[in-house]
Design an enzyme around this catalytic site. Structure first.
Site, PDB file in Angstrom:
ATOM      1  N   THR A 125      17.111   2.943  -0.335  1.00  0.00           N
ATOM      2  CA  THR A 125      16.052   1.928  -0.378  1.00  0.00           C
ATOM      3  C   THR A 125      14.733   2.584  -0.775  1.00  0.00           C
ATOM      4  O   THR A 125      14.409   3.685  -0.304  1.00  0.00           O
ATOM      5  CB  THR A 125      15.852   1.184   0.962  1.00  0.00           C
ATOM      6  OG1 THR A 125      14.637   0.430   0.878  1.00  0.00           O
ATOM      7  CG2 THR A 125      15.755   2.085   2.176  1.00  0.00           C
ATOM      8  N   ASP A 127      12.120   1.419   0.237  1.00  0.00           N
ATOM      9  CA  ASP A 127      11.248   1.139   1.384  1.00  0.00           C
ATOM     10  C   ASP A 127      11.209   2.290   2.404  1.00  0.00           C
ATOM     11  O   ASP A 127      10.310   2.329   3.243  1.00  0.00           O
ATOM     12  CB  ASP A 127      11.710  -0.131   2.117  1.00  0.00           C
ATOM     13  CG  ASP A 127      11.772  -1.335   1.198  1.00  0.00           C
ATOM     14  OD1 ASP A 127      11.076  -1.330   0.164  1.00  0.00           O
ATOM     15  OD2 ASP A 127      12.528  -2.273   1.503  1.00  0.00           O
ATOM     16  N   ARG A 162     -15.954  -2.662  -9.116  1.00  0.00           N
ATOM     17  CA  ARG A 162     -15.168  -3.721  -8.472  1.00  0.00           C
ATOM     18  C   ARG A 162     -14.416  -3.210  -7.249  1.00  0.00           C
ATOM     19  O   ARG A 162     -14.231  -2.014  -7.075  1.00  0.00           O
ATOM     20  CB  ARG A 162     -14.081  -4.221  -9.449  1.00  0.00           C
ATOM     21  CG  ARG A 162     -14.601  -5.063 -10.563  1.00  0.00           C
ATOM     22  CD  ARG A 162     -13.446  -5.439 -11.477  1.00  0.00           C
ATOM     23  NE  ARG A 162     -13.941  -6.194 -12.613  1.00  0.00           N
ATOM     24  CZ  ARG A 162     -13.277  -6.359 -13.745  1.00  0.00           C
ATOM     25  NH1 ARG A 162     -12.083  -5.808 -13.906  1.00  0.00           N
ATOM     26  NH2 ARG A 162     -13.785  -7.075 -14.718  1.00  0.00           N
ATOM     27  N   MET A 169       5.289  -2.773  -2.498  1.00  0.00           N
ATOM     28  CA  MET A 169       6.468  -3.265  -1.769  1.00  0.00           C
ATOM     29  C   MET A 169       6.674  -2.472  -0.479  1.00  0.00           C
ATOM     30  O   MET A 169       5.835  -1.665  -0.096  1.00  0.00           O
ATOM     31  CB  MET A 169       7.696  -3.159  -2.664  1.00  0.00           C
ATOM     32  CG  MET A 169       7.801  -4.270  -3.678  1.00  0.00           C
ATOM     33  SD  MET A 169       9.359  -4.128  -4.581  1.00  0.00           S
ATOM     34  CE  MET A 169       9.443  -5.747  -5.319  1.00  0.00           C
ATOM     35  N   GLY A 170       7.812  -2.677   0.150  1.00  0.00           N
ATOM     36  CA  GLY A 170       8.144  -1.914   1.357  1.00  0.00           C
ATOM     37  C   GLY A 170       8.687  -2.765   2.479  1.00  0.00           C
ATOM     38  O   GLY A 170       8.969  -2.263   3.566  1.00  0.00           O
ATOM     39  N   GLU A 222       3.163  -5.269   1.152  1.00  0.00           N
ATOM     40  CA  GLU A 222       3.508  -6.700   1.068  1.00  0.00           C
ATOM     41  C   GLU A 222       3.798  -7.325   2.440  1.00  0.00           C
ATOM     42  O   GLU A 222       3.624  -8.519   2.631  1.00  0.00           O
ATOM     43  CB  GLU A 222       4.717  -6.898   0.153  1.00  0.00           C
ATOM     44  CG  GLU A 222       5.971  -6.187   0.659  1.00  0.00           C
ATOM     45  CD  GLU A 222       7.217  -6.397  -0.181  1.00  0.00           C
ATOM     46  OE1 GLU A 222       7.165  -7.099  -1.202  1.00  0.00           O
ATOM     47  OE2 GLU A 222       8.271  -5.837   0.199  1.00  0.00           O
ATOM     48  N   ARG A 266     -10.464  -7.878  -7.485  1.00  0.00           N
ATOM     49  CA  ARG A 266      -9.260  -8.202  -8.253  1.00  0.00           C
ATOM     50  C   ARG A 266      -8.028  -7.681  -7.536  1.00  0.00           C
ATOM     51  O   ARG A 266      -8.110  -6.773  -6.705  1.00  0.00           O
ATOM     52  CB  ARG A 266      -9.319  -7.546  -9.634  1.00  0.00           C
ATOM     53  CG  ARG A 266     -10.492  -7.984 -10.489  1.00  0.00           C
ATOM     54  CD  ARG A 266     -10.311  -9.414 -10.985  1.00  0.00           C
ATOM     55  NE  ARG A 266     -11.399  -9.777 -11.872  1.00  0.00           N
ATOM     56  CZ  ARG A 266     -11.333  -9.683 -13.199  1.00  0.00           C
ATOM     57  NH1 ARG A 266     -10.257  -9.208 -13.786  1.00  0.00           N
ATOM     58  NH2 ARG A 266     -12.362 -10.054 -13.936  1.00  0.00           N
ATOM     59  N   GLN A 274       7.904  -0.820  -9.317  1.00  0.00           N
ATOM     60  CA  GLN A 274       8.122   0.291  -8.368  1.00  0.00           C
ATOM     61  C   GLN A 274       9.581   0.707  -8.252  1.00  0.00           C
ATOM     62  O   GLN A 274       9.897   1.790  -7.792  1.00  0.00           O
ATOM     63  CB  GLN A 274       7.656  -0.134  -6.963  1.00  0.00           C
ATOM     64  CG  GLN A 274       6.171  -0.257  -6.855  1.00  0.00           C
ATOM     65  CD  GLN A 274       5.759  -1.157  -5.703  1.00  0.00           C
ATOM     66  OE1 GLN A 274       5.365  -0.701  -4.666  1.00  0.00           O
ATOM     67  NE2 GLN A 274       5.847  -2.469  -5.895  1.00  0.00           N
ATOM     68  N   ARG A 275      10.475  -0.208  -8.620  1.00  0.00           N
ATOM     69  CA  ARG A 275      11.913   0.078  -8.485  1.00  0.00           C
ATOM     70  C   ARG A 275      12.545   0.448  -9.813  1.00  0.00           C
ATOM     71  O   ARG A 275      13.729   0.773  -9.875  1.00  0.00           O
ATOM     72  CB  ARG A 275      12.629  -1.174  -7.977  1.00  0.00           C
ATOM     73  CG  ARG A 275      12.590  -1.311  -6.537  1.00  0.00           C
ATOM     74  CD  ARG A 275      13.479  -2.334  -5.902  1.00  0.00           C
ATOM     75  NE  ARG A 275      14.265  -3.260  -6.621  1.00  0.00           N
ATOM     76  CZ  ARG A 275      14.449  -4.527  -6.219  1.00  0.00           C
ATOM     77  NH1 ARG A 275      13.859  -4.965  -5.140  1.00  0.00           N
ATOM     78  NH2 ARG A 275      15.237  -5.328  -6.882  1.00  0.00           N
TER      79      ARG A 275
HETATM   80  O1  F6P Z   1      14.107  -3.519  -0.276  1.00  0.00           O
HETATM   81  C1  F6P Z   1      13.579  -3.213  -1.519  1.00  0.00           C
HETATM   82  C2  F6P Z   1      12.645  -4.281  -1.987  1.00  0.00           C
HETATM   83  O2  F6P Z   1      12.133  -3.905  -3.247  1.00  0.00           O
HETATM   84  C3  F6P Z   1      11.509  -4.611  -1.009  1.00  0.00           C
HETATM   85  O3  F6P Z   1      10.468  -3.669  -1.043  1.00  0.00           O
HETATM   86  C4  F6P Z   1      11.134  -5.992  -1.470  1.00  0.00           C
HETATM   87  O4  F6P Z   1      10.530  -6.753  -0.442  1.00  0.00           O
HETATM   88  C5  F6P Z   1      12.453  -6.580  -1.845  1.00  0.00           C
HETATM   89  O5  F6P Z   1      13.322  -5.509  -2.131  1.00  0.00           O
HETATM   90  C6  F6P Z   1      12.398  -7.493  -3.033  1.00  0.00           C
HETATM   91  O6  F6P Z   1      13.662  -8.017  -3.234  1.00  0.00           O
HETATM   92  P1  F6P Z   1      14.101  -8.769  -4.577  1.00  0.00           P
HETATM   93  O7  F6P Z   1      14.162  -7.778  -5.674  1.00  0.00           O
HETATM   94  O8  F6P Z   1      15.444  -9.325  -4.257  1.00  0.00           O
HETATM   95  O9  F6P Z   1      13.060  -9.819  -4.826  1.00  0.00           O
END
Ligand code: F6P
Length: 342
Positions: A125, A127, A162, A169-170, A222, A266, A274-275
């Site tokens: 993960t 996260d 600004r 995420m996380g 988030e 902003r 991030q992924r």
């Molecule tokens: O668990 C990984 C993650 O990227 C979280 O950080 C995020 O809340 C969630 O998955 C988002 O999920 P999806 O890609 O299904 O919208």
């Protein structure tokens, strides 16, 4: 041991392909055939597979995502699906299953193990919120991407005087926010573990102004929420594991800051960037070590176990223990980050 299966479940994550490659290569040396299950548990419900030989894993080490595909399918939503999973494992002749995933995929693995399935878990993960492992692969890549974003946001924040809020995420843990915020020199870092005190946010911005610093960068996770508020979500719908889709706290916060301070504010939401993309060297190495260890656990018939990083050693821990509790941000670390606020 002649044939094993492997699947990836939950959100995609940089480092999954290095694990897949490592499992196939390590198994090959033992003469074990590896069957790839497509799209997580969905593939075991629908019996969708692909052969995983040396050719299939060639060149995948630097690739993001997962060549197996993934889904957020939960077989425990319907009792008949669990039966299908078990029947297909038998039909495919799988003597063991390597399940690579986060708390949801591993939670299913723990239940299946109790029902007699020979599962070994591999934690994944961005996260970094899984217990019993110091780090999960994917996290380092995500932190590097978010850090670079914070660096880049500095340019505009500084030039235009600004406030920029960067939402990362996380889920319900602030690991990405704290690491990227510290590495990027954010002026305020807000995490789910500590409710947001907006008055403190305003006063830190004000303090910076008084010091002649006309911009501020705020990194918000988030899953962070206001002291008297609720989680900010994108929709009310829950996924099959009961999770809400988080997102939007950055926007809400930036509107509040602009209204209260009168300063142009902003928001940038990093989202799936991030992924995405190639895993960092750290994640490639960690994924490779996890994959090799997973096959070793299979060979030793240590089922119901998950590979984990403890210090610099790869160890085995019961899957059940790892999914029992969320690993949230260490407050000592957050206190170090706080020294640099304002
Ligand atoms: O668990 C990984 C993650 O990227 C979280 O950080 C995020 O809340 C969630 O998955 C988002 O999920 P999806 O890609 O299904 O919208």
């Amino acid at each position: 041991m002649k044939r094993i299966g492997m699947l990836t479940g939950g959100g995609d994550c940089p480092g999954l392909n290095p694990v897949i490659r490592a499992v196939v290569k390590r198994a090959y040396h033992e003469g074990i055939e590896v069957i790839g299950i497509k799209n997580g548990w969905k593939g075991l419900i629908e019996n969708e597979t692909m052969p995983l030989d040396l050719r299939a894993v060639s060149g995948i080490l630097p690739r993001g995502g997962t060549i197996l595909g993934t889904s957020r399918t939960n077989p425990y939503k319907k009792p008949e699906d669990v039966e299908k999973v078990k029947a297909n494992i038998k039909k495919l002749g799988l003597e063991a299953l390597i399940a690579i995933g986060g708390e949801d995929t591993l939670g299913v693995s723990a239940k299946l193990y109790k029902e007699g399935v020979n599962v070994v878990g591999v934690p994944k993960t961005i996260d970094n919120d899984l217990s019993c492992t110091d780090f999960t692969f994917g996290f380092d890549t995500a932190v590097n991407i978010a850090t670079e974003a914070v660096d880049r946001l500095h340019t505009t924040a500084e030039s235009h005087h600004r406030i920029i809020v960067c939402e990362v995420m996380g889920r319900h843990a602030g690991w990405i926010a704290v690491y990227a915020g510290m590495a990027g020199g954010a002026d305020i870092i807000l995490v789910p573990e500590i409710p947001i005190d907006v008055e403190e946010v305003y006063s830190l911005i004000k303090k910076r102004r008084e010091q002649g610093k006309t911009f501020s960068i705020i990194v918000v996770a988030e899953g962070a929420k206001f002291k008297k508020g609720q989680l900010v979500t994108q929709e009310e719908k829950l996924d099959s594991f009961g999770h809400v889709r988080l997102g939007g706290i950055g926007q809400t916060l930036s509107e509040l800051i602009e209204e209260k301070t009168g300063l142009e504010t902003r928001v940038t939401v990093l989202g799936h960037i991030q992924r995405g993309g190639t895993p960092s060297a750290f994640d490639r190495v960690l994924g490779t070590r996890f994959g090799v260890k997973a096959v070793e656990l299979v060979l030793q018939k240590k089922f119901g176990q998950m590979v984990s990083l403890q210090g610099n050693k790869i160890e085995a821990v019961p899957i059940e223990k790892a999914v029992g509790e969320l690993k949230t941000v260490d407050l000592d670390l957050y206190n170090i980050a706080k020294i640099f606020f304002g």
